[in-house]
Design a protein around this motif. Sequence first.
Motif, PDB file in Angstrom:
ATOM      1  N   ILE A  55      62.479 -37.448  15.554  1.00 53.34           N
ATOM      2  CA  ILE A  55      61.281 -36.682  15.203  1.00 53.34           C
ATOM      3  C   ILE A  55      61.437 -35.224  15.630  1.00 53.34           C
ATOM      4  O   ILE A  55      61.741 -34.946  16.786  1.00 53.34           O
ATOM      5  CB  ILE A  55      60.031 -37.270  15.884  1.00 53.34           C
ATOM      6  CG1 ILE A  55      59.830 -38.738  15.499  1.00 53.34           C
ATOM      7  CG2 ILE A  55      58.795 -36.438  15.526  1.00 53.34           C
ATOM      8  CD1 ILE A  55      58.750 -39.431  16.307  1.00 53.34           C
ATOM      9  N   GLN A  56      61.178 -34.320  14.706  1.00 60.00           N
ATOM     10  CA  GLN A  56      61.109 -32.897  15.019  1.00 60.00           C
ATOM     11  C   GLN A  56      59.629 -32.513  15.088  1.00 60.00           C
ATOM     12  O   GLN A  56      58.956 -32.453  14.056  1.00 60.00           O
ATOM     13  CB  GLN A  56      61.808 -32.047  13.965  1.00 60.00           C
ATOM     14  CG  GLN A  56      61.640 -30.544  14.169  1.00 60.00           C
ATOM     15  CD  GLN A  56      62.293 -30.067  15.455  1.00 60.00           C
ATOM     16  OE1 GLN A  56      63.507 -29.961  15.527  1.00 60.00           O
ATOM     17  NE2 GLN A  56      61.498 -29.771  16.474  1.00 60.00           N
ATOM     18  N   PRO A  57      59.086 -32.275  16.287  1.00 64.78           N
ATOM     19  CA  PRO A  57      57.696 -31.826  16.387  1.00 64.78           C
ATOM     20  C   PRO A  57      57.588 -30.336  16.043  1.00 64.78           C
ATOM     21  O   PRO A  57      58.294 -29.502  16.603  1.00 64.78           O
ATOM     22  CB  PRO A  57      57.338 -32.068  17.854  1.00 64.78           C
ATOM     23  CG  PRO A  57      58.436 -32.928  18.414  1.00 64.78           C
ATOM     24  CD  PRO A  57      59.648 -32.610  17.596  1.00 64.78           C
ATOM     25  N   ILE A  58      56.714 -30.027  15.103  1.00 62.60           N
ATOM     26  CA  ILE A  58      56.465 -28.662  14.651  1.00 62.60           C
ATOM     27  C   ILE A  58      55.060 -28.273  15.124  1.00 62.60           C
ATOM     28  O   ILE A  58      54.086 -28.954  14.802  1.00 62.60           O
ATOM     29  CB  ILE A  58      56.529 -28.572  13.103  1.00 62.60           C
ATOM     30  CG1 ILE A  58      57.836 -29.131  12.549  1.00 62.60           C
ATOM     31  CG2 ILE A  58      56.247 -27.154  12.633  1.00 62.60           C
ATOM     32  CD1 ILE A  58      59.087 -28.395  12.962  1.00 62.60           C
ATOM     33  N   VAL A  59      54.972 -27.207  15.899  1.00 64.00           N
ATOM     34  CA  VAL A  59      53.675 -26.781  16.427  1.00 64.00           C
ATOM     35  C   VAL A  59      53.047 -25.815  15.434  1.00 64.00           C
ATOM     36  O   VAL A  59      53.680 -24.850  14.995  1.00 64.00           O
ATOM     37  CB  VAL A  59      53.829 -26.110  17.802  1.00 64.00           C
ATOM     38  CG1 VAL A  59      52.463 -25.689  18.353  1.00 64.00           C
ATOM     39  CG2 VAL A  59      54.538 -27.049  18.788  1.00 64.00           C
ATOM     40  N   GLY A  60      51.792 -26.104  15.069  1.00 67.06           N
ATOM     41  CA  GLY A  60      51.093 -25.251  14.121  1.00 67.06           C
ATOM     42  C   GLY A  60      49.676 -24.955  14.566  1.00 67.06           C
ATOM     43  O   GLY A  60      48.998 -25.819  15.138  1.00 67.06           O
ATOM     44  N   LEU A  61      49.242 -23.741  14.305  1.00 71.61           N
ATOM     45  CA  LEU A  61      47.867 -23.337  14.573  1.00 71.61           C
ATOM     46  C   LEU A  61      47.075 -23.547  13.281  1.00 71.61           C
ATOM     47  O   LEU A  61      47.417 -22.986  12.234  1.00 71.61           O
ATOM     48  CB  LEU A  61      47.828 -21.875  15.006  1.00 71.61           C
ATOM     49  CG  LEU A  61      46.465 -21.311  15.371  1.00 71.61           C
ATOM     50  CD1 LEU A  61      45.834 -22.074  16.526  1.00 71.61           C
ATOM     51  CD2 LEU A  61      46.590 -19.831  15.716  1.00 71.61           C
ATOM     52  N   VAL A  62      46.030 -24.366  13.369  1.00 65.87           N
ATOM     53  CA  VAL A  62      45.214 -24.709  12.208  1.00 65.87           C
ATOM     54  C   VAL A  62      43.947 -23.853  12.225  1.00 65.87           C
ATOM     55  O   VAL A  62      43.291 -23.728  13.271  1.00 65.87           O
ATOM     56  CB  VAL A  62      44.851 -26.215  12.220  1.00 65.87           C
ATOM     57  CG1 VAL A  62      43.954 -26.574  11.036  1.00 65.87           C
ATOM     58  CG2 VAL A  62      46.115 -27.069  12.215  1.00 65.87           C
ATOM     59  N   GLU A  63      43.615 -23.282  11.086  1.00 67.06           N
ATOM     60  CA  GLU A  63      42.381 -22.489  10.985  1.00 67.06           C
ATOM     61  C   GLU A  63      41.194 -23.371  11.347  1.00 67.06           C
ATOM     62  O   GLU A  63      41.112 -24.532  10.927  1.00 67.06           O
ATOM     63  CB  GLU A  63      42.217 -21.929   9.567  1.00 67.06           C
ATOM     64  CG  GLU A  63      43.254 -20.879   9.226  1.00 67.06           C
ATOM     65  CD  GLU A  63      43.113 -20.340   7.812  1.00 67.06           C
ATOM     66  OE1 GLU A  63      42.064 -20.588   7.157  1.00 67.06           O
ATOM     67  OE2 GLU A  63      44.048 -19.663   7.361  1.00 67.06           O
ATOM     68  N   SER A  64      40.274 -22.816  12.112  1.00 67.55           N
ATOM     69  CA  SER A  64      39.170 -23.612  12.661  1.00 67.55           C
ATOM     70  C   SER A  64      38.182 -24.107  11.602  1.00 67.55           C
ATOM     71  O   SER A  64      37.410 -25.031  11.867  1.00 67.55           O
ATOM     72  CB  SER A  64      38.421 -22.817  13.727  1.00 67.55           C
ATOM     73  OG  SER A  64      37.866 -21.648  13.173  1.00 67.55           O
ATOM     74  N   ASP A  65      38.221 -23.543  10.405  1.00 65.62           N
ATOM     75  CA  ASP A  65      37.281 -23.984   9.370  1.00 65.62           C
ATOM     76  C   ASP A  65      37.853 -25.082   8.469  1.00 65.62           C
ATOM     77  O   ASP A  65      37.296 -25.395   7.425  1.00 65.62           O
ATOM     78  CB  ASP A  65      36.828 -22.795   8.518  1.00 65.62           C
ATOM     79  CG  ASP A  65      37.969 -22.189   7.702  1.00 65.62           C
ATOM     80  OD1 ASP A  65      39.161 -22.478   7.991  1.00 65.62           O
ATOM     81  OD2 ASP A  65      37.682 -21.413   6.771  1.00 65.62           O
ATOM     82  N   TYR A  66      38.958 -25.706   8.906  1.00 66.48           N
ATOM     83  CA  TYR A  66      39.558 -26.765   8.089  1.00 66.48           C
ATOM     84  C   TYR A  66      38.584 -27.934   7.912  1.00 66.48           C
ATOM     85  O   TYR A  66      37.654 -28.098   8.700  1.00 66.48           O
ATOM     86  CB  TYR A  66      40.861 -27.269   8.730  1.00 66.48           C
ATOM     87  CG  TYR A  66      40.620 -28.228   9.875  1.00 66.48           C
ATOM     88  CD1 TYR A  66      40.509 -29.596   9.649  1.00 66.48           C
ATOM     89  CD2 TYR A  66      40.483 -27.774  11.173  1.00 66.48           C
ATOM     90  CE1 TYR A  66      40.258 -30.473  10.693  1.00 66.48           C
ATOM     91  CE2 TYR A  66      40.236 -28.636  12.214  1.00 66.48           C
ATOM     92  CZ  TYR A  66      40.123 -29.999  11.970  1.00 66.48           C
ATOM     93  OH  TYR A  66      39.853 -30.861  13.000  1.00 66.48           O
ATOM     94  N   GLN A  67      38.827 -28.735   6.904  1.00 70.33           N
ATOM     95  CA  GLN A  67      38.047 -29.951   6.671  1.00 70.33           C
ATOM     96  C   GLN A  67      39.031 -31.114   6.537  1.00 70.33           C
ATOM     97  O   GLN A  67      40.010 -31.009   5.804  1.00 70.33           O
ATOM     98  CB  GLN A  67      37.227 -29.838   5.381  1.00 70.33           C
ATOM     99  CG  GLN A  67      36.186 -28.744   5.394  1.00 70.33           C
ATOM    100  CD  GLN A  67      35.035 -29.062   6.315  1.00 70.33           C
ATOM    101  OE1 GLN A  67      34.513 -30.166   6.316  1.00 70.33           O
ATOM    102  NE2 GLN A  67      34.647 -28.083   7.120  1.00 70.33           N
TER     103      GLN A  67
END
Length: 184
Positions: free
Chosen positions: A108-120
């Motif tokens: 597994i390659q863990p990819i760190v991502g910042l998600v926009e707070s208004d996601y649904q």
Amino acid sequence: MIKLEQIQQALDKANYVTPKTTQLQPSAVLVPIVERPAGLQLILTQRAEHLKHHPGQISFPGGRMDDTDKNLIHTALRETDEEIGIPESKIEVIGKLGLQPTITKFMIQPIVGLVESDYQFRVNHDEVDEAFEVPLDFLFKPANQIKSYREFQGIQFPVYAMPYQGRNIWGATAQIIVNFSKLL
């Protein structure tokens, strides 16, 4: 309280090298972080109960690399969209964590991502029963990272668990979280 700047600095310092060959199945997960007024949150999923492998377990969105994937970052982003409906356009990839081999023959390659707070969330119930957020401060606190050992093929392996609101985060998911917390 953990800050995004700390995470970015730790990821920038981490120098992970992808091995040239492996007998394990390449796969990737997104380690999705959301910034909230109360602090950073990590998005996790509960795998569907009807699945053949790891039913009901808490996991990151992700899966095995497809032939159509350009790279493992693409795998993580594609799987996140397929499983919980967060499109690539709502995610900023900020780094990657060290590879996580599993006893089920995945790398597994863990990819760190910042998600926009208004996601649904748009949960795909063929793959996931639910998606939810957990405070990063809770997960990164060593007192909440319960370590035990399990035997596999005559070898003792450390296994972490993090009980949270009636859920048990454990196995590879918990190990990725522990490894991430150690970066900071």
